[in-house]
Design an enzyme around this catalytic site. Structure first.
Site, PDB file in Angstrom:
ATOM      1  CB  SER A  30      -0.967   0.017   1.182  1.00  0.00           C
ATOM      2  OG  SER A  30      -0.291   0.269   2.386  1.00  0.00           O
ATOM      3  CE  LYS A  32      -2.802   2.114   5.027  1.00  0.00           C
ATOM      4  NZ  LYS A  32      -2.705   1.304   3.829  1.00  0.00           N
TER       5      LYS A  32
END
Length: 191
Positions: free
Chosen positions: A39, A78
């Site tokens: 990700s 993230k």
């Protein structure tokens, strides 16, 4: 004879103090994290090792380690996109924050084009980052990022499970702010 043992005790005491300092530092102030998944590509690759600072208030575009909202024993890595009070939207792969178009240099154009081309074979995606605004997302349904919360996304927008899916992240859910990639040695760098 006592004078010969005195330096030994000093060294032993010094080693104990150093051990306690290192143990406390790694437990309460510094974290050692391993990237798992895709990700955050192309910025971070699975298997890379990171150093992050705990109890740090993140700035926009900092990479953070957070407690995964659905499975609290898991950690995610993230990028902070929205700070408290921000309005956020993406239109035609362009990020808009508080009505201003914002460049995202960490999103590599060649990588995005390649990923989008591969993704389009199995899915009907027209852009690397699907259009959205905070009020349109089921997970957020707000015009602004609430006080004490952040909006985070992975750099590989096609596969990242992030605030678009699980909503805003509270400051309490932020574990640490990434400052250094130390492994592999050939990819060492600060953030």
């Amino acid at each position: 004879m006592a004078s010969q043992h005195q330096p030994t005790w000093r060294w032993l005491l010094l080693l104990v103090v150093v051990f306690i300092a290192v143990f406390s530092g790694t437990r309460y102030f510094i974290a050692n994290d391993i990237v798992d998944g895709t990700s955050m590509q192309p910025t971070l690759q699975s298997g890379e090792r990171l150093v992050s600072i705990k109890h740090q208030t993140p700035k926009r575009f900092d990479i953070v380690v957070l407690t995964e909202p659905v499975a609290p024993h898991a950690l995610f890595i993230k990028r902070v996109i929205g700070l408290p009070g921000d309005t956020i939207k993406v239109v035609d792969d362009q990020l808009w924050i508080n009505g201003q178009r914002v460049n995202e240099p960490y999103l590599k154009t060649a990588f995005a084009k390649q990923e989008l081309k591969q993704f389009q074979r199995a899915h009907a995606a027209a852009t690397f980052t699907a259009n959205f605004s905070l009020s349109q997302l089921k997970a957020t349904r707000a015009k602004k990022v609430p006080a004490g919360h952040y909006f985070v996304m992975g750099d590989n927008r096609l596969v990242s499970y992030d605030s678009r899916g699980f909503g805003f992240v509270s400051k309490a859910e932020l574990e640490s702010v990434v400052i250094w990639r130390y492994w592999p040695l050939t990819q060492m760098r600060g953030f």
